[in-house]
Design an enzyme around this catalytic site. Structure first.
Site, short mmCIF file in Angstrom:
data_model
loop_
_atom_site.label_atom_id
_atom_site.label_comp_id
_atom_site.label_asym_id
_atom_site.label_seq_id
_atom_site.Cartn_x
_atom_site.Cartn_y
_atom_site.Cartn_z
N GLY A 10 0.84 -1.21 0.00
CA GLY A 10 0.00 0.00 0.00
C GLY A 10 0.87 1.25 0.00
O GLY A 10 0.56 2.24 0.67
N GLY A 16 1.40 4.26 3.96
CA GLY A 16 2.37 3.46 3.23
C GLY A 16 3.30 4.34 2.41
O GLY A 16 4.52 4.10 2.35
N TYR A 164 -13.87 -4.55 9.93
CA TYR A 164 -12.61 -3.80 9.97
C TYR A 164 -11.91 -4.04 11.31
O TYR A 164 -10.72 -4.39 11.36
CB TYR A 164 -12.86 -2.30 9.76
CG TYR A 164 -11.60 -1.48 9.83
CD1 TYR A 164 -10.75 -1.40 8.73
CD2 TYR A 164 -11.23 -0.80 10.99
CE1 TYR A 164 -9.56 -0.66 8.79
CE2 TYR A 164 -10.05 -0.08 11.07
CZ TYR A 164 -9.23 0.00 9.96
OH TYR A 164 -8.05 0.72 10.03
N1 LIG Z 1 -6.04 6.23 8.74
C1 LIG Z 1 -6.18 5.85 10.01
O1 LIG Z 1 -6.66 6.61 10.88
C2 LIG Z 1 -5.76 4.49 10.43
C3 LIG Z 1 -5.90 4.15 11.79
C4 LIG Z 1 -5.51 2.89 12.20
C5 LIG Z 1 -4.97 2.00 11.28
N2 LIG Z 1 -4.86 2.34 9.96
C6 LIG Z 1 -4.29 1.36 9.05
O2 LIG Z 1 -3.26 1.96 8.29
C7 LIG Z 1 -3.07 1.22 7.08
C8 LIG Z 1 -2.92 2.19 5.91
O3 LIG Z 1 -4.14 2.87 5.72
P1 LIG Z 1 -4.25 4.40 5.31
O4 LIG Z 1 -5.03 5.07 6.38
O5 LIG Z 1 -2.93 4.93 4.93
O6 LIG Z 1 -5.23 4.29 4.06
P2 LIG Z 1 -5.04 4.60 2.50
O7 LIG Z 1 -4.46 5.95 2.32
O8 LIG Z 1 -6.35 4.28 1.88
O9 LIG Z 1 -3.95 3.54 2.05
C9 LIG Z 1 -4.27 2.18 1.97
C10 LIG Z 1 -3.34 1.53 0.97
O10 LIG Z 1 -3.71 0.14 0.84
C11 LIG Z 1 -3.88 -0.15 -0.55
N3 LIG Z 1 -4.81 -1.25 -0.83
C12 LIG Z 1 -6.09 -1.38 -0.44
N4 LIG Z 1 -6.62 -2.50 -0.95
C13 LIG Z 1 -5.63 -3.10 -1.68
C14 LIG Z 1 -5.56 -4.28 -2.47
N5 LIG Z 1 -6.60 -5.10 -2.64
N6 LIG Z 1 -4.38 -4.59 -3.09
C15 LIG Z 1 -3.31 -3.76 -2.97
N7 LIG Z 1 -3.33 -2.63 -2.24
C16 LIG Z 1 -4.47 -2.30 -1.61
C17 LIG Z 1 -4.43 1.16 -1.11
O11 LIG Z 1 -4.37 1.15 -2.52
P3 LIG Z 1 -5.38 2.10 -3.38
O12 LIG Z 1 -4.81 3.49 -3.27
O13 LIG Z 1 -5.31 1.51 -4.74
O14 LIG Z 1 -6.72 1.97 -2.73
C18 LIG Z 1 -3.50 2.14 -0.44
O15 LIG Z 1 -2.25 2.16 -1.07
C19 LIG Z 1 -4.27 0.29 6.96
O16 LIG Z 1 -3.88 -1.01 7.31
C20 LIG Z 1 -5.25 0.83 7.99
O17 LIG Z 1 -6.09 -0.17 8.50
C21 LIG Z 1 -5.24 3.57 9.52
#
Ligand SMILES: NC(=O)c1ccc[n+]([C@@H]2O[C@H](COP(=O)([O-])OP(=O)(O)OC[C@H]3O[C@@H](n4cnc5c(N)ncnc54)[C@H](OP(=O)(O)O)[C@@H]3O)[C@@H](O)[C@H]2O)c1
Length: 286
Positions: A10, A16, A164
């Site tokens: 990601g 990421g 989730y």
């Molecule tokens: N944001 C928060 O407050 C928060 C809090 C706690 C934990 N987290 C965790 O942090 C991590 C990163 O999330 P984020 O907040 O940075 O969200 P984000 O900006 O949406 O990034 C998620 C990444 O995962 C990729 N992804 C999703 N489905 C995929 C698939 N089937 N195959 C390949 N790549 C895929 C997305 O690709 P696309 O761009 O193509 O969708 C994107 O690159 C996640 O595990 C999330 O659960 C986030």
């Protein structure tokens, strides 16, 4: 981190992207995994111009497909041999129930099973590192739920929030099991919480109400660069070396929920996940 091989899932967006950028700025060879080639290329170009690091490589993968994970994992091993840090970061938030081509509920597949399978496929590379690290990006949402061990796909009572939270609880259970089962002292397993971070995770595949709720909620969050600090710390900081089997927030160990410490439940989860991923021996040597 100079010349260490780091794999970030990601890597094209949010946490990421910031993690890949930080590791690149420390001189690591960074493999950016992205679902979309275009978004991945854009991210790589941005990181390249920000850090000057030439050792960046983009590989595409659909983490909802076990075949795709196995393929990209084998390509990484073939090209680099060694893996020093794997950051299992990619995640998704989906309002509507759906199953992947492997018959797994999509959020459980992407947010959790992909972590298990990628760690397994890259394990032989991590074994070759002096300080191999598997970092799994979990969440404090895990405090809100328990494992539904009789129905991990939540076919009977699906709700996006429940699915989730369960997937993020499973991340921590996996890290604890991995830590307890592994025999290699040179491999560390880390579960982390980034806190609340302003990313688009809650607006990409959600219905109108869930997207609105996320937009309101994330307004109180930190920037992706700030939120990524803990996973960058666990993936690269000498101070985290050897500190395996813990849940981290703000670069400090934090107590995770009671459920994550129930070995009979996390062990059951481990067995079910290996079966779902068709893994006979997680620690198989190649
Ligand atoms: N944001 C928060 O407050 C928060 C809090 C706690 C934990 N987290 C965790 O942090 C991590 C990163 O999330 P984020 O907040 O940075 O969200 P984000 O900006 O949406 O990034 C998620 C990444 O995962 C990729 N992804 C999703 N489905 C995929 C698939 N089937 N195959 C390949 N790549 C895929 C997305 O690709 P696309 O761009 O193509 O969708 C994107 O690159 C996640 O595990 C999330 O659960 C986030």
């Amino acid at each position: 981190m100079k010349n260490k091989v780091c794999v970030v899932t990601g890597a094209n967006a949010g946490l990421g992207f910031e993690t890949a950028k930080a590791l690149a700025s420390q001189g690591a060879k960074v493999v950016l995994l992205s679902r979309s080639a275009d978004k991945g290329r854009e991210a790589l170009d941005l990181i390249h111009s920000a850090t000057g690091n030439e050792a960046l490589e983009l590989m595409t993968v659909d983490l909802s497909s076990q075949a795709s994970i196995r393929e990209v994992g084998h390509n990484i091993l073939q090209k680099y041999g060694v893996v020093d840090s794997l950051v299992n970061n990619a995640g998704t938030w989906i309002s509507k129930f759906s199953l992947t081509e492997d018959g797994v509920e999509t959020m459980f597949a992407v947010n959790h099973l992909a972590y298990v399978l990628m760690s397994h496929v890259l394990y032989p590379g991590l074994q070759k590192s002096e300080d191999g690290r598997i970092v799994c990006v979990a969440s404090n949402s895990h405090y809100q739920t328990k494992l539904h061990l009789d129905d991990l796909n939540l076919t009977h009572k699906y709700h996006g929030l429940r699915a989730y939270a369960q997937s993020k609880l499973a991340n921590i259970g996996f890290v604890y099991e991995l830590h307890a089962r592994k025999t290699e002292q040179n491999i560390g397993a880390y579960a982390i919480s980034p806190g609340l971070v302003k990313t688009d995770i809650g607006v990409k595949h959600t219905n109108f109400l869930h997207a609105l709720a996320w937009k309101i909620r994330r307004s109180g969050g930190v920037s992706p660069a700030e939120g990524a600090r803990c996973q960058i710390f666990c993936a690269s900081d000498p101070a985290a070396k050897g500190q395996s089997g813990l849940y981290w927030e703000n670069a400090q160990p934090r107590k995770s929920s009671k459920e994550t410490h129930l070995r009979e439940r996390t062990s059951n989860l481990w067995d079910q996940c290996l079966e779902m991923c068709k893994i006979d021996d997680f620690f198989v040597k190649v």
